[in-house]
Design a protein around this motif. Structure first.
Motif, PDB file in Angstrom:
ATOM      1  N   ASN A  34      -1.381 -12.139  -0.386  1.00 39.37           N
ATOM      2  CA  ASN A  34      -0.576 -11.721   1.435  1.00 39.37           C
ATOM      3  C   ASN A  34      -0.729 -11.084   2.382  1.00 39.37           C
ATOM      4  O   ASN A  34      -1.284  -9.447   2.642  1.00 39.37           O
ATOM      5  CB  ASN A  34       0.645 -10.356   0.456  1.00 39.37           C
ATOM      6  N   LYS A  63       0.229  -9.470   5.171  1.00 38.46           N
ATOM      7  CA  LYS A  63       1.165  -8.560   5.187  1.00 38.46           C
ATOM      8  C   LYS A  63       1.674  -8.600   6.937  1.00 38.46           C
ATOM      9  O   LYS A  63       1.903 -10.346   7.512  1.00 38.46           O
ATOM     10  CB  LYS A  63       0.648  -7.032   5.121  1.00 38.46           C
ATOM     11  N   HIS A 114       8.755  -6.491  -2.146  1.00 39.30           N
ATOM     12  CA  HIS A 114       7.091  -5.469  -2.145  1.00 39.30           C
ATOM     13  C   HIS A 114       7.897  -4.722  -1.946  1.00 39.30           C
ATOM     14  O   HIS A 114       8.577  -4.385  -1.505  1.00 39.30           O
ATOM     15  CB  HIS A 114       6.759  -6.510  -0.606  1.00 39.30           C
ATOM     16  N   GLU A 117       6.437  -2.142   0.063  1.00 41.94           N
ATOM     17  CA  GLU A 117       6.872  -1.685   0.996  1.00 41.94           C
ATOM     18  C   GLU A 117       7.731  -2.318   1.872  1.00 41.94           C
ATOM     19  O   GLU A 117       8.178  -1.407   2.764  1.00 41.94           O
ATOM     20  CB  GLU A 117       5.310  -2.552   2.370  1.00 41.94           C
ATOM     21  N   GLU A 125       3.383  -4.336  -9.570  1.00 42.19           N
ATOM     22  CA  GLU A 125       2.242  -3.387  -8.832  1.00 42.19           C
ATOM     23  C   GLU A 125       2.251  -2.551  -8.089  1.00 42.19           C
ATOM     24  O   GLU A 125       3.135  -2.057  -7.739  1.00 42.19           O
ATOM     25  CB  GLU A 125       2.618  -4.326  -7.015  1.00 42.19           C
ATOM     26  N   ILE A 164      -1.603   0.167  -3.906  1.00 40.72           N
ATOM     27  CA  ILE A 164      -1.506  -0.973  -3.230  1.00 40.72           C
ATOM     28  C   ILE A 164      -2.037  -0.053  -2.037  1.00 40.72           C
ATOM     29  O   ILE A 164      -1.776   0.199  -0.966  1.00 40.72           O
ATOM     30  CB  ILE A 164      -0.148  -0.901  -2.917  1.00 40.72           C
ATOM     31  N   GLY A 165      -3.496  -1.061  -1.445  1.00 38.85           N
ATOM     32  CA  GLY A 165      -4.181  -0.846  -0.258  1.00 38.85           C
ATOM     33  C   GLY A 165      -4.985   0.188  -0.141  1.00 38.85           C
ATOM     34  O   GLY A 165      -5.830   1.262   0.501  1.00 38.85           O
ATOM     35  N   GLY A 167      -2.622  -4.968  -6.776  1.00 34.85           N
ATOM     36  CA  GLY A 167      -2.847  -3.657  -6.667  1.00 34.85           C
ATOM     37  C   GLY A 167      -4.607  -3.095  -5.961  1.00 34.85           C
ATOM     38  O   GLY A 167      -4.906  -2.994  -7.608  1.00 34.85           O
ATOM     39  N   LEU A 198      -1.730 -11.312  -6.766  1.00 34.55           N
ATOM     40  CA  LEU A 198      -1.497 -10.634  -6.300  1.00 34.55           C
ATOM     41  C   LEU A 198      -2.254  -9.675  -5.484  1.00 34.55           C
ATOM     42  O   LEU A 198      -2.062  -8.752  -5.148  1.00 34.55           O
ATOM     43  CB  LEU A 198       0.803 -10.412  -5.684  1.00 34.55           C
ATOM     44  N   GLY A 222      -3.789  -8.446  -1.448  1.00 33.25           N
ATOM     45  CA  GLY A 222      -3.357  -7.750  -0.425  1.00 33.25           C
ATOM     46  C   GLY A 222      -3.851  -7.783   0.342  1.00 33.25           C
ATOM     47  O   GLY A 222      -5.139  -8.779   1.084  1.00 33.25           O
TER      48      GLY A 222
HETATM   49  C1  PEP Z   1      -0.478  -5.948  -2.092  1.00 33.57           C
HETATM   50  O1  PEP Z   1       0.360  -5.562  -0.896  1.00 33.57           O
HETATM   51  O2  PEP Z   1       0.328  -6.657  -2.453  1.00 33.57           O
HETATM   52  C2  PEP Z   1      -1.589  -5.725  -2.233  1.00 33.57           C
HETATM   53  C3  PEP Z   1      -1.580  -6.575  -3.464  1.00 33.57           C
HETATM   54  O3  PEP Z   1      -2.312  -4.661  -1.247  1.00 33.57           O
HETATM   55  P1  PEP Z   1      -3.584  -4.727  -1.928  1.00 33.57           P
HETATM   56  O4  PEP Z   1      -5.105  -6.260  -2.566  1.00 33.57           O
HETATM   57  O5  PEP Z   1      -4.036  -4.385  -0.964  1.00 33.57           O
HETATM   58  O6  PEP Z   1      -3.730  -3.615  -2.778  1.00 33.57           O
END
Ligand code: PEP
Length: 248
Positions: free
Chosen positions: A9, A11, A95, A97, A166, A171-172, A210, A230, A232
Motif C-alpha cells: 500500500n 498510500k 483502511h 486512514e 491492521e 500502522i506506521g 502494521g 498488507l 505500507g
Molecule cells: C498500512 O498502511 O496498511 C500499513 C500496514 O502500514 P505500515 O506497514 O507502514 O505499518
C-alpha cells in the motif's frame, strides 16, 4: 490450502518517476521462487502507469479506495468500473486512514465492497482497533463490530474477499503485534466467518498489516491463520518488499 498473499500500500507517496522505477524493480525481482500472490495498491493517478509497466505480470495492480456509487455527480470519486478498465485487480476498503481521516463508516464500506465485487475487483476489507481500544481490552468487540455488517450482507460474496487485520497502533509506528497476539485475532476473525459461512471460512485469506518488515515478516506469516501481509512503509523499498514477498 490458502495461497499466501502480499499487498503493498503505497498510500500518497512517490512521483511518476519513482513509481515507475519501483514498479520495474519489483516486477523484475518477482520470479518462480516467489510462490505468494503479490499486489501493489498505488495512488489513482499511477494506476495507468502500473497497467502499462506490469502488463500480464504476476504482480497485480490495486487501488487504495473506490466509490460505492456506480457513476454520476460524485465529484472526486472513482468508480469500480473505472478501476477495472485499467486492469485493477485489488482494491483496499476501509483502511484505518480512510476510517479515521475521511470518516468512512462500516455501512458505506460494505457498499464499497459490493460495488467492487460487482465490477470484478477483489476487495481487501481492513479492520483493526485503536491503541485506546486495545488498552481497554475492547479489540475483539471492535473487530466484531467492523465485520458484522459485511458478514451478514447477502450481497457480499465471501469467496471474492480478502480481509486484513491492521491494529491502528501498529500502522506506521514500528510497533508490530506479536505473532501470537496477531494469530489470536486472526483465529477470532476466522471463527466469526465460520459462524456465518462455515464452508468459506477456511478459504478466506486474512492478511496482517502494521509495521511488517523484512525482519519480522517470517514470524508473522508462519502463524496458522495469517495468510500474508498488507505492507505500507516497507512496500516503498523494493528490496524490503521483495524480501517480505519471499518470506510469504
Ligand atoms: C498500512 O498502511 O496498511 C500499513 C500496514 O502500514 P505500515 O506497514 O507502514 O505499518
Amino acid at each position: 490450502m490458502r495461497q499466501a498473499l502480499v499487498i503493498g500500500n503505497w498510500k500518497m507517496n512517490g512521483s511518476l518517476q519513482q513509481s515507475s522505477e519501483l514498479l520495474h524493480t519489483i516486477d523484475s525481482a518477482i520470479n518462480d521462487k516467489i510462490s505468494a500472490e503479490i499486489g501493489v495498491c498505488v495512488p489513482f493517478v499511477y494506476i495507468d502507469l502500473a497497467r502499462r509497466v506490469l502488463g500480464s505480470s504476476k504482480l497485480k495492480t490495486g487501488a487504495q479506495t473506490l466509490s460505492e456509487f456506480k457513476s454520476g455527480a460524485y465529484t472526486g470519486e472513482v468508480s469500480a468500473d473505472m478501476l477495472t478498465e485499467f486492469d485493477c485487480h485489488w482494491v483496499l476498503v476501509g483502511h484505518s486512514e480512510r476510517r479515521q481521516l475521511f470518516s468512512e463508516k462500516n455501512a458505506a464500506l460494505v457498499l464499497k465492497v459490493i460495488a467492487a465485487q460487482k465490477a470484478g475487483l477483489t476487495p481487501v476489507y481492513c479492520v483493526g482497533e485503536t491503541e485506546a481500544e486495545y488498552k481497554a481490552g475492547d479489540r475483539f468487540k471492535v473487530i466484531d463490530g467492523q465485520l458484522q455488517g459485511l458478514l451478514t450482507n447477502k450481497e457480499v460474496d465471501l469467496k471474492m474477499l480478502v480481509l486484513a487485520y491492521e491494529p491502528v497502533w501498529a500502522i506506521g509506528t514500528g510497533m508490530t503485534a506479536s505473532p501470537e497476539d496477531a494469530q489470536e485475532v486472526h483465529a477470532f476473525i476466522r471463527e466469526l466467518i465460520k459462524n456465518k459461512a462455515e464452508s468459506t471460512a477456511d478459504k478466506i485469506r486474512i492478511l496482517y498489516g502494521g509495521s511488517v518488515n523484512a525482519n519480522n515478516a517470517a514470524s508473522l506469516f508462519v502463524q496458522q491463520d495469517i495468510d500474508g501481509g498488507l505492507i505500507g512503509g516497507a512496500s516503498l523499498d523494493a528490496k524490503a518488499f521483495i524480501s517480505i514477498c519471499q518470506k510469504a
